[in-house]
Design an enzyme around this catalytic site. Sequence first.
Site, PDB file in Angstrom:
ATOM      1  CB  SER A 157      -0.904   0.002   1.229  1.00 18.72           C
ATOM      2  OG  SER A 157      -0.136  -0.170   2.396  1.00 18.72           O
ATOM      3  CE  LYS A 196       0.133   9.380  -1.236  1.00 22.58           C
ATOM      4  NZ  LYS A 196      -0.104   8.094  -0.541  1.00 22.58           N
TER       5      LYS A 196
END
Lengths: 240, 240
Positions: A157, A196
């Site tokens: 992921s 991120k």
Amino acid sequence: MHFLNLSERQQEILRFIVDFVHLHHYAPTIRQIGETVAISSTSVVKYNLNKLQEYGLILRERDISRGLSVNWEQLQQSGYPYALNGESVRGRQREERLPEADVERLRVPLLGKIAAGSPIAVTPSEVYDPEGWIELAAGMVAGPADKLFALRVQGDSMIDASVLDGDIVILRHQETAHDGDMVAAWIEGDEETTLKYLHRDGAFVRLVPANPNPVYQPIVRAAEQVRINGKVVSVIRVLK
Amino acid sequence: MHFLNLSERQQEILRFIVDFVHLHHYAPTIRQIGETVAISSTSVVKYNLNKLQEYGLILRERDISRGLSVNWEQLQQSGYPYALNGESVRGRQREERLPEADVERLRVPLLGKIAAGSPIAVTPSEVYDPEGWIELAAGMVAGPADKLFALRVQGDSMIDASVLDGDIVILRHQETAHDGDMVAAWIEGDEETTLKYLHRDGAFVRLVPANPNPVYQPIVRAAEQVRINGKVVSVIRVLK
DNA sequence: TCATAACACGAACATTTGTGCGATGTCAAC
DNA sequence: GTTGACATCGCACAAATGTTCGTGTTATGA
């Protein structure tokens, strides 16, 4: 120093057991040993296991599934390098050459795993890490060494952050972050936690993948929809 | 955080498991647990075990005999008494079973940069002018700690291996590798060095990207066209 | 009072897993 | 060549062990 002379196979077996126990926290079966050491017959494994037991390197409980364990003390004394203290195998050159620079070691708790969809609720479930603690050299994280914790990445992921299945990410727990920081963020609506790079855009935040490949696109959300769990200070990948 | 509310039975079970593991070096069976906690039915034990697992206090491997282990960290954080006064127990256990708890530091020479197109011309023994040293905790590399060296990745050439610009890769110098190893390989013709997973296919080798994204495709070459520079044992990313 | 969930029981079942044993291959000593 | 310890192989077997499922019991709340 060593009166022990283990056969090649016995050494392999021993090494495998050590690794396996280290990894799983329970012992392998005779058959598992056989498979990885390329022994087709369970009895042969047993035979060699008996040898190892005679040497006192392992302990075995009759009739007990996986009822075998490593006698670490004996193993260390045996002079075989599997004791994982690495003393014997260390490259000499390096040690001599360098003064004892005192690098601080950090002990970071490995709190569980992180995968898309699962918040970092520090609830490790089935997958277990051998250590429980990650040892780091201080140089491997930036900034203060407090509030650090580690997570094991599960699944692909985090691919867009160039973090692979099995990687370990070290985070510092904090609710806020600066522009450009890599953070673990929980995205409301997506119900998903990812790694991120964080960028603010007024009332919005832009979550930019670390992977410059264009297939990975930034995510833009209202600032209040994004909750920061922590800042990533290091990513570690150990290959076997 | 989670407020744990274990039933009396669950506490007993947990306590027993802790003690048992400590004593035997392997986990008890469902039936053994049932006997000492006075539960006649294996399924009831299993039921409670599941609860404990949900709380993250223990870890279980499906279908594995005695494939259960204690999650010490979670136990510690749970605040249950035996976790606390088990402090000594816990410590001792760890030392006995995992002597590497005393982690050694490794000093690995950082020999330069790696980028697509530049061969890793260096072997630790030959060139001895490292730019610096990387400090590692021993647990961060697998296998023997010799012949290790580090390279700094330059550019995004290794993106398909999920290695980013600025990352540091730790390699063990070796000319051969096993299937599935991640290696630094020099591809003749392409005049390029990359990190890939190695797979053999008869006279060919397949170099498979670590990044499962389909945009990155495996490379297949004749075995003699590929030279292995070393095996990657670790990847480290330190973020500012 | 009824519904529901949590907890418990026990028996049947399917695997997993250790053990035993005869047969085979190797190799050095006689 | 024969012998015999060692190491190995296959395989059958039984014991150990996790799982499933139908049913019973006990709270608790609507």
